[in-house]
Design an enzyme around this catalytic site. Structure first.
Site, PDB file in Angstrom:
ATOM      1  CG  ASP A  27      -2.178   0.815   0.998  1.00 33.15           C
ATOM      2  OD1 ASP A  27      -3.199   0.586   1.665  1.00 33.15           O
ATOM      3  OD2 ASP A  27      -2.124   1.725   0.132  1.00 33.15           O
TER       4      ASP A  27
HETATM    5  C1  GLC Z   1      -4.354   4.213  -0.277  1.00 31.58           C
HETATM    6  C2  GLC Z   1      -5.221   3.032   0.128  1.00 31.58           C
HETATM    7  C3  GLC Z   1      -5.264   1.942  -0.895  1.00 31.58           C
HETATM    8  C4  GLC Z   1      -5.144   2.529  -2.286  1.00 31.58           C
HETATM    9  C5  GLC Z   1      -3.746   3.121  -2.403  1.00 31.58           C
HETATM   10  C6  GLC Z   1      -3.529   3.790  -3.765  1.00 31.58           C
HETATM   11  O1  GLC Z   1      -3.638   4.676   0.835  1.00 31.58           O
HETATM   12  O2  GLC Z   1      -4.949   2.433   1.387  1.00 31.58           O
HETATM   13  O3  GLC Z   1      -6.502   1.245  -0.717  1.00 31.58           O
HETATM   14  O4  GLC Z   1      -5.335   1.528  -3.277  1.00 31.58           O
HETATM   15  O5  GLC Z   1      -3.474   4.053  -1.368  1.00 31.58           O
HETATM   16  O6  GLC Z   1      -4.359   4.896  -3.883  1.00 31.58           O
END
Ligand code: GLC
Length: 705
Positions: free
Chosen positions: A285
């Site tokens: 993430d």
């Molecule tokens: C965010 C979220 C994740 C998302 C990623 C990209 O922090 O936790 O669900 O896909 O970043 O945007």
């Protein structure tokens, strides 16, 4: 001799002029991967395991300076745009102006639609219409693909039982079986039978694993999950998605029983790959590799890099730790080249599987040729209608006649942005019809002032931007000003039809008595207004049933249906200050029709553990209104050395039952599939003995021998 030398020259000529194996679409994917991997320099390998960003992020938790430079040999870009021209420009530099021409994988958070927005996933989960959910994901994939996006960071399948956590809106509710069914549908909707086909994109199961158990409903925190609960609750939908062929998984922000999910080799490798058999790649993430330092697992960037990639995180999202630390780790001998090679191998395998080398570019069509097509909006309206849950309908006040004297109250209903829901991707509030305007088209006596009306349509609930990532609330009671508004209108003798606009269960205990009707209309996406008005007018008969329990008050949290039995029954084990029952339970939802369930018939009173037994119930629509009914089948194993929840959803089916007619619903019970549980090691666990099967308010008992 002469012939042989001629053949040798021909062979030499062919080998020099022949395309490298990795560029040969007829070669096996494994051969193409190995050929390419062995051609790559250390720098090219390191770039391949990194992801960066293009465009402005709508997720205000992850703002990154626009216009930051990146190398065109990077493995992936989060592409926050809907413009295929820019995507092709970038891709052309990667494919035609770099040494090996490895395409970039463009990804985005296509959570509930790309430009045509569908209901938030928690609302979709209340539809029990698996086919429609799958079709919505196929449409989302098609729109994303046309913009150059080939990968979605979806479905989010974190089981969540705490509505204080803002991210409950992104998932499919509290039940592992339901979430598993929706997960399979979403993965197949995105990837199809072959992800290499036009209009198909790679899915991403997130957030691995246990994020939904975030302590106290806060975000980015600790989760305390036993091995037993990890397997019987949180891993179930991920397993379903892996078996469905999801190509990627995203590692989570939470700490899992002391070990951060993005540095957790036991979950990311032993379980995800060893037990579930996942063969795609894992992306972290956003900044989750860097966050291993903040979480106290790693002392610096190099340590976090080594920990994450050795745990099984193949691609680093945005924090550039892999970019800046892998070379020194490899050169110094602190990290085996094999570990990096395996991460690169997994990413390349996905890119070859997706046909990205053969089709790196996107047809540059006009937006009106690909976005918001009639079929897209038709599916969005139907799914929105089927996601609406009728929670209360005193004296059948709904549906309303076109001549009803109604008025409208509540700021929430005046914002198109609220109707769309959070994680709007490339959806635009201007794509929505304003709710007030749409109401006027169906109701002839609509006024803004309640003085001229008998019935007030009251919009209550929570703004869409107060749900989603990093939007935790300690208290999910309705804001006091909304309760006061409803009370005051009721005190003037008005009938109250509450439209609940929410991205999480809210505590309605205080306002419920003043409402004559409550329609949960969630955040329904682009066609929200049309679906709401169709339901108010009776053009659409609500058929939604809750996929997540609504507490009576915040103090009850966590409250969910599939709890284990308490050790004392009767009058012990209850709150002294409020009711212990939730306000609305999982599976609850009314209709304008009325459905009577027969007793459950069983094909036999017992079956062998490797046999089957069929349960049947007939459902009669005793009203004068055609209606759809989702029959939810639950099982109970009342005696088991690993104790079982009081009820467990194990099958469901939704069908239209015309007015006055009866339909039968069957559940063929296969013990190893429908009655078994898992133990703390993730192994199937099934004891013989008595079982109950339930549908509606009916129960039947049988024995497995
Ligand atoms: C965010 C979220 C994740 C998302 C990623 C990209 O922090 O936790 O669900 O896909 O970043 O945007």
């Amino acid at each position: 001799m002469k012939l042989f030398s001629c053949l040798a020259i021909v062979a030499l000529f062919c080998s020099c002029s022949a395309e490298p194996v990795y560029k040969d679409p007829n070669a096996s994917i494994d051969k193409r991967v190995e050929d390419l991997l062995h051609r790559m320099t250390l720098e090219e390998k390191i770039l391949q395991v990194n992801q960066f960003v293009v465009g402005e992020n709508s997720n205000d938790n992850n703002v990154i300076g626009a216009g930051r430079e990146f190398n065109y040999e990077i493995g992936s870009l989060i592409y926050l745009c809907d413009n295929p021209v820019l995507a092709n420009e970038i891709q052309r530099k990667a494919v035609e102006q770099t040494r090996l021409g490895i395409p970039i994988l463009f990804g985005q958070d296509v959570i509930h639609g790309f430009r045509t927005l569908f209901p938030i996933p928690l609302a979709q989960a209340c539809s029990w219409n698996i086919g429609l959910v799958e079709e919505s994901c196929q449409i989302a994939a098609s729109e994303a693909y046309s913009a150059g996006v080939r990968w979605t960071f979806s479905p989010m399948v974190d089981i969540a039982r705490d509505p204080r956590w803002g991210r409950v809106m992104e998932g499919y509710g509290e039940d592992p079986y339901a979430a598993s069914c929706y997960c399979r549908a979403a993965v197949h909707g995105y990837q199809g039978d072959s992800v290499a086909n036009d209009g198909r994109i790679a899915a991403c199961l997130k957030h691995f694993v246990g994020y939904g158990a975030s302590e106290a409903g806060l975000d980015y925190v600790h989760t305390e999950i036993s091995d037993q609960t990890l397997w019987d609750t949180y891993l179930q939908p991920f397993n379903a998605g892996v078996q469905q062929g999801a190509l990627t998984v995203m590692s989570a922000f939470n700490t899992l029983s002391g070990i951060p999910a993005s540095g957790n080799r036991h979950t990311l490798t032993d379980i995800l790959r060893g037990k579930l058999g996942f063969e795609g790649f894992v992306v972290s993430d956003w900044d989750a590799v860097k966050q291993l330092i903040i979480q106290g697992m790693c002392e610096d960037d190099a340590d976090a890099t080594k920990t994450a990639i050795e745990a099984g995180v193949d691609m680093d999202m945005v924090d550039y730790l892999y970019l800046n630390n892998l070379e020194s780790l490899i050169v110094s001998g602190n990290l085996d080249m094999d570990v990096l090679d395996e991460a690169v191998r997994r990413i390349l395998r996905v890119k070859f599987t997706m046909g990205l080398f053969e089709h790196p570019y996107t047809d540059e069509k006009n937006p009106e040729e690909v976005f918001l097509l009639p079929r897209n909006k038709e599916v969005a309206k139907q799914l929105a209608e089927e996601s609406i849950v009728l929670l209360k309908n005193r004296d059948a006040i709904l549906p309303l006649s076109a001549d009803a004297r109604i008025s409208f109250a509540g700021e929430l209903g005046k914002s198109n942005g609220n109707l769309c829901g959070n994680w709007p991707c490339c959806g635009l509030p201007s794509d929505n019809s304003p709710l007030l305007e749409t109401l006027k088209q169906s109701f002839h006596h609509l006024s803004e002032s309640s003085a001229d009306s008998d019935i007030v349509i009251c919009c209550i609930g929570q703004e869409s931007d107060k749900t989603g990532e990093n939007h935790s609330f300690s208290n999910i009671d309705l804001p006091s000003d909304q309760v006061s508004m409803v009370r005051e209108l009721k005190s003037r003798g008005k009938k109250i039809v509450a439209l609940l606009m929410n991205g999480r269960p809210l505590a309605l205990g205080e306002v419920e008595p003043f409402c004559d009707a409550i329609l949960d209309v969630w955040h329904l996406g682009t066609m929200a207004s049309e679906a709401i008005v169709a339901t108010l007018s009776g053009e659409s008969n609500p058929s939604g049933k809750l996929a997540m329990t609504f507490p009576y008050s915040s103090g009850q949290i966590p409250v969910y249906y599939n709890r284990r039995p308490r050790s004392r029954q009767g009058t012990q084990g209850f709150y002294e200050d409020v009711t212990t029952d939730p306000l609305y339970c999982f599976g609850y939802g009314l209709s304008y029709s009325s459905f009577d369930y027969s007793d459950i018939e069983l094909s036999s009173s017992e079956c062998d553990v490797d046999g089957t037994i069929t349960a049947k119930v007939t459902v009669s629509n005793t009203s004068e209104v055609d209606g759809k009914e989702a029959v939810l089948w639950f099982i109970q194993d009342p005696v088991s050395k690993i104790t079982r929840p009081v009820r467990e959803l194990r099958h469901f089916e939704k069908r239209l039952i015309p007015a006055g007619e009866t339909r039968s619903f069957e559940f063929e019970i296969v013990p190893s599939r429908d009655l078994s549980f898992v133990d703390a090691d993730g192994n199937p666990y099934l004891e013989t003995g008595v079982f109950n099967v339930m549908a509606g308010e009916k129960t039947a008992t049988f024995r497995v021998r």
